[in-house]
Design a protein around this motif. Structure first.
Motif, PDB file in Angstrom:
ATOM      1  N   ASP A 234       0.875  -1.178   0.036  1.00 55.62           N
ATOM      2  CA  ASP A 234       0.157  -0.027  -0.050  1.00 55.62           C
ATOM      3  C   ASP A 234       1.013   1.182   0.226  1.00 55.62           C
ATOM      4  O   ASP A 234       0.721   2.143  -0.734  1.00 55.62           O
ATOM      5  CB  ASP A 234      -0.993  -0.045   1.183  1.00 55.62           C
ATOM      6  CG  ASP A 234      -2.115  -1.182   1.242  1.00 55.62           C
ATOM      7  OD1 ASP A 234      -2.275  -1.309   0.065  1.00 55.62           O
ATOM      8  OD2 ASP A 234      -2.657  -1.398   2.291  1.00 55.62           O
ATOM      9  N   ILE A 235       1.954   1.392   0.774  1.00 54.05           N
ATOM     10  CA  ILE A 235       2.639   2.425   0.944  1.00 54.05           C
ATOM     11  C   ILE A 235       3.350   2.679  -0.297  1.00 54.05           C
ATOM     12  O   ILE A 235       3.505   3.588  -0.665  1.00 54.05           O
ATOM     13  CB  ILE A 235       3.533   2.037   2.377  1.00 54.05           C
ATOM     14  CG1 ILE A 235       2.792   2.061   3.301  1.00 54.05           C
ATOM     15  CG2 ILE A 235       4.693   3.344   2.261  1.00 54.05           C
ATOM     16  CD1 ILE A 235       3.627   1.600   4.671  1.00 54.05           C
ATOM     17  N   ILE A 236       4.062   1.646  -1.057  1.00 50.62           N
ATOM     18  CA  ILE A 236       4.903   1.802  -1.960  1.00 50.62           C
ATOM     19  C   ILE A 236       3.947   2.265  -3.275  1.00 50.62           C
ATOM     20  O   ILE A 236       4.271   3.232  -4.003  1.00 50.62           O
ATOM     21  CB  ILE A 236       5.356   0.365  -2.598  1.00 50.62           C
ATOM     22  CG1 ILE A 236       6.219  -0.150  -1.641  1.00 50.62           C
ATOM     23  CG2 ILE A 236       5.762   0.525  -3.991  1.00 50.62           C
ATOM     24  CD1 ILE A 236       6.767  -1.411  -1.965  1.00 50.62           C
ATOM     25  N   ALA A 237       2.703   1.992  -3.367  1.00 50.94           N
ATOM     26  CA  ALA A 237       1.787   2.330  -4.317  1.00 50.94           C
ATOM     27  C   ALA A 237       1.229   3.748  -4.026  1.00 50.94           C
ATOM     28  O   ALA A 237       1.124   4.759  -4.856  1.00 50.94           O
ATOM     29  CB  ALA A 237       0.468   1.438  -4.392  1.00 50.94           C
ATOM     30  N   MET A 238       1.336   4.353  -2.622  1.00 48.01           N
ATOM     31  CA  MET A 238       0.866   5.576  -2.453  1.00 48.01           C
ATOM     32  C   MET A 238       2.155   6.605  -2.629  1.00 48.01           C
ATOM     33  O   MET A 238       1.705   7.855  -2.625  1.00 48.01           O
ATOM     34  CB  MET A 238       0.333   5.830  -1.047  1.00 48.01           C
ATOM     35  CG  MET A 238      -1.057   5.277  -1.001  1.00 48.01           C
ATOM     36  SD  MET A 238      -1.639   5.409   0.461  1.00 48.01           S
ATOM     37  CE  MET A 238      -0.885   4.221   1.556  1.00 48.01           C
ATOM     38  N   VAL A 239       3.094   6.204  -2.496  1.00 44.57           N
ATOM     39  CA  VAL A 239       4.457   7.035  -2.627  1.00 44.57           C
ATOM     40  C   VAL A 239       4.153   8.259  -3.504  1.00 44.57           C
ATOM     41  O   VAL A 239       4.617   9.536  -3.402  1.00 44.57           O
ATOM     42  CB  VAL A 239       6.082   6.568  -2.550  1.00 44.57           C
ATOM     43  CG1 VAL A 239       6.911   7.133  -2.930  1.00 44.57           C
ATOM     44  CG2 VAL A 239       5.970   5.557  -1.247  1.00 44.57           C
ATOM     45  N   PRO A 240       4.114   7.734  -4.838  1.00 46.94           N
ATOM     46  CA  PRO A 240       3.914   8.747  -6.100  1.00 46.94           C
ATOM     47  C   PRO A 240       2.810   9.787  -5.805  1.00 46.94           C
ATOM     48  O   PRO A 240       3.160  11.070  -6.579  1.00 46.94           O
ATOM     49  CB  PRO A 240       3.921   7.945  -7.334  1.00 46.94           C
ATOM     50  CG  PRO A 240       4.143   6.512  -6.959  1.00 46.94           C
ATOM     51  CD  PRO A 240       3.773   6.504  -5.387  1.00 46.94           C
ATOM     52  N   THR A 241       2.036   9.316  -5.157  1.00 43.37           N
ATOM     53  CA  THR A 241       0.983  10.626  -4.881  1.00 43.37           C
ATOM     54  C   THR A 241       1.280  11.309  -3.633  1.00 43.37           C
ATOM     55  O   THR A 241       0.480  12.461  -3.568  1.00 43.37           O
ATOM     56  CB  THR A 241      -0.371   9.843  -4.579  1.00 43.37           C
ATOM     57  OG1 THR A 241      -0.318   9.254  -3.220  1.00 43.37           O
ATOM     58  CG2 THR A 241      -0.806   8.799  -5.658  1.00 43.37           C
ATOM     59  N   TRP A 242       2.298  11.190  -3.072  1.00 48.21           N
ATOM     60  CA  TRP A 242       2.607  12.270  -1.759  1.00 48.21           C
ATOM     61  C   TRP A 242       3.405  13.190  -1.945  1.00 48.21           C
ATOM     62  O   TRP A 242       4.502  13.165  -3.002  1.00 48.21           O
ATOM     63  CB  TRP A 242       3.335  11.500  -0.730  1.00 48.21           C
ATOM     64  CG  TRP A 242       2.361  10.223   0.004  1.00 48.21           C
ATOM     65  CD1 TRP A 242       1.124  10.531   0.004  1.00 48.21           C
ATOM     66  CD2 TRP A 242       2.981   9.115   0.668  1.00 48.21           C
ATOM     67  NE1 TRP A 242       0.529   9.291   0.946  1.00 48.21           N
ATOM     68  CE2 TRP A 242       1.652   8.472   1.043  1.00 48.21           C
ATOM     69  CE3 TRP A 242       3.959   8.600   0.965  1.00 48.21           C
ATOM     70  CZ2 TRP A 242       1.486   7.324   1.778  1.00 48.21           C
ATOM     71  CZ3 TRP A 242       3.932   7.442   1.573  1.00 48.21           C
ATOM     72  CH2 TRP A 242       2.988   6.689   2.206  1.00 48.21           C
ATOM     73  N   PRO A 243       3.382  14.265  -1.632  1.00 51.71           N
ATOM     74  CA  PRO A 243       4.383  15.527  -1.989  1.00 51.71           C
ATOM     75  C   PRO A 243       6.108  15.045  -1.498  1.00 51.71           C
ATOM     76  O   PRO A 243       6.170  14.387  -0.584  1.00 51.71           O
ATOM     77  CB  PRO A 243       4.097  16.469  -0.775  1.00 51.71           C
ATOM     78  CG  PRO A 243       2.617  16.339  -0.439  1.00 51.71           C
ATOM     79  CD  PRO A 243       2.235  15.001  -0.848  1.00 51.71           C
ATOM     80  N   SER A 244       6.777  15.270  -2.591  1.00 53.70           N
ATOM     81  CA  SER A 244       8.143  14.937  -2.434  1.00 53.70           C
ATOM     82  C   SER A 244       8.711  15.306  -1.053  1.00 53.70           C
ATOM     83  O   SER A 244       9.449  14.564  -0.599  1.00 53.70           O
ATOM     84  CB  SER A 244       8.827  15.324  -3.531  1.00 53.70           C
ATOM     85  OG  SER A 244       8.724  16.536  -3.604  1.00 53.70           O
ATOM     86  N   GLY A 245       8.443  16.529  -0.691  1.00 50.29           N
ATOM     87  CA  GLY A 245       9.089  17.153   0.624  1.00 50.29           C
ATOM     88  C   GLY A 245       8.742  16.233   1.677  1.00 50.29           C
ATOM     89  O   GLY A 245       9.497  16.051   2.573  1.00 50.29           O
TER      90      GLY A 245
END
Length: 345
Positions: A295-306
């Protein structure tokens, strides 16, 4: 980087507006009053010396047998032996409030909240004047049971019947914190100030926890309370910062990083609970959401890079400090190690 409230001049209790909600908290006094004359009032000196005359006059001395019973109840409570406490209390047929209060306290220590409530109900049926310690235990019991209306009723009676002291105030703030009632927590702090009762770090930490538990943007009130404790000269601890970071669940990233910078500057070590709370806040994990590594791996691209970079950097620091990670923190760490975010952190 230190967090400081914007603007110059003396801070005052003011309306704390939680963004996105119609929650407005009114504080009537000035923080300077906490550190100045009110804190050294005669009433406060009485509280410090155990000379709260109103409550003291209402308590009759215990007989030798009752003193022995009290000691046995306290000992059994510390050992978690609720069965023994029940046996002793069932054979007790007097109305000494110290005994009832001790049994309620033991019920809390043993996790027997419903039983503790029955003891308080039996106390209410007696023709005795209740004291601040009795109300304190009752507030803790009913807060644990989630009976908010009863908490309000007990608190109203306590305010009418006895003087406010530190434990009673702490119990009411804790009860408010458990349901995210920031307004009541603020009210109690204000009343402590007006009554000359010392505010300590536990009181303010609990009020900040109310900001964490509330719905919406509780970080505005939490930021104010954090600045208040600094102005009062109180030293926060890891629990304070855990509650503060938790309350920053809707705060800008810069506020979160400023708080952790303050914590590091004060040489306060993080622990397992703090690390998990920090990661949840930075990555804005939903309260009821369940995260697997996938789940976390899939969500990482949607999170602000900062925010991703801040989480990765903090995790490296926490691991260098040999802080034990919770199961969720380990999942986040493993997921972030498997994802190339493009950040050199």
């Amino acid at each position: 980087m230190k967090m400081r409230r914007k603007g110059s001049g003396a801070l005052s209790w003011s309306k704390l507006v939680v963004a996105g909600q119609a929650l407005a908290l009114l504080f009537a006094a000035c923080p300077q009053d906490f550190a100045a004359g009110k804190q050294s009032s005669l009433k406060l000196l009485r509280e410090r010396e155990g000379l709260a005359l109103k409550a003291k006059a209402e308590i009759l001395p215990l007989s030798d047998d009752s003193q022995l019973l009290l000691a046995r109840i306290v000992d059994a409570g510390e050992r978690g032996d609720w069965q023994r406490i029940q046996q002793m209390f069932s054979a007790y047929h007097q109305s000494e409030i110290q005994i009832h209060t001790a049994v309620m306290h033991a019920a809390i220590m043993c996790g027997q909240y419903s039983r503790g409530a029955k003891v308080y109900e039996s106390l209410c049926a007696l023709n005795v004047t209740k004291t601040a310690p009795a109300y304190t235990q009752a507030l803790k019991i009913y807060a644990h049971l989630g009976l908010r209306d009863v908490v309000d009723r007990v608190w109203a009676e306590a305010q009418a019947c006895c003087e406010l002291d530190q434990p009673l105030a702490a119990a009411r703030i804790d009860a408010a914190a458990s349901v995210g009632d920031v307004q009541t927590a603020a009210f109690v702090l204000d009343r402590m100030n007006r009554s000359g009762v010392s505010v300590n770090i536990a009181h303010v930490t609990s009020a900040i926890r109310a900001c964490w538990e509330t719905e919406g943007h509780g970080h505005n009130a939490a930021r104010f309370l954090y600045q208040l404790l600094l102005d009062l000269g109180l030293k926060p601890n890891v629990v304070t910062f855990t509650c503060l970071i938790g309350a920053y669940k809707t705060a800008p990233l810069e506020d979160i990083l400023a708080a952790i910078a303050d914590m590091q500057a004060m040489d306060i070590a993080a622990n397992t609970a703090f690390v998990e709370t920090f990661l949840i806040t930075v990555l804005r994990k939903p309260r009821d959401g369940r995260w697997s590594v996938a789940d976390i791996i899939a969500m990482v691209p949607t999170w602000p890079s900062g925010r991703v970079a801040a989480a990765k950097s903090a995790l490296e620091d926490f691991k260098r400090e040999h802080i034990q990670l919770s199961q969720l923190s380990r999942k986040i760490d493993l997921a972030l190690q498997q994802v190339d975010t493009g950040d050199d952190v």
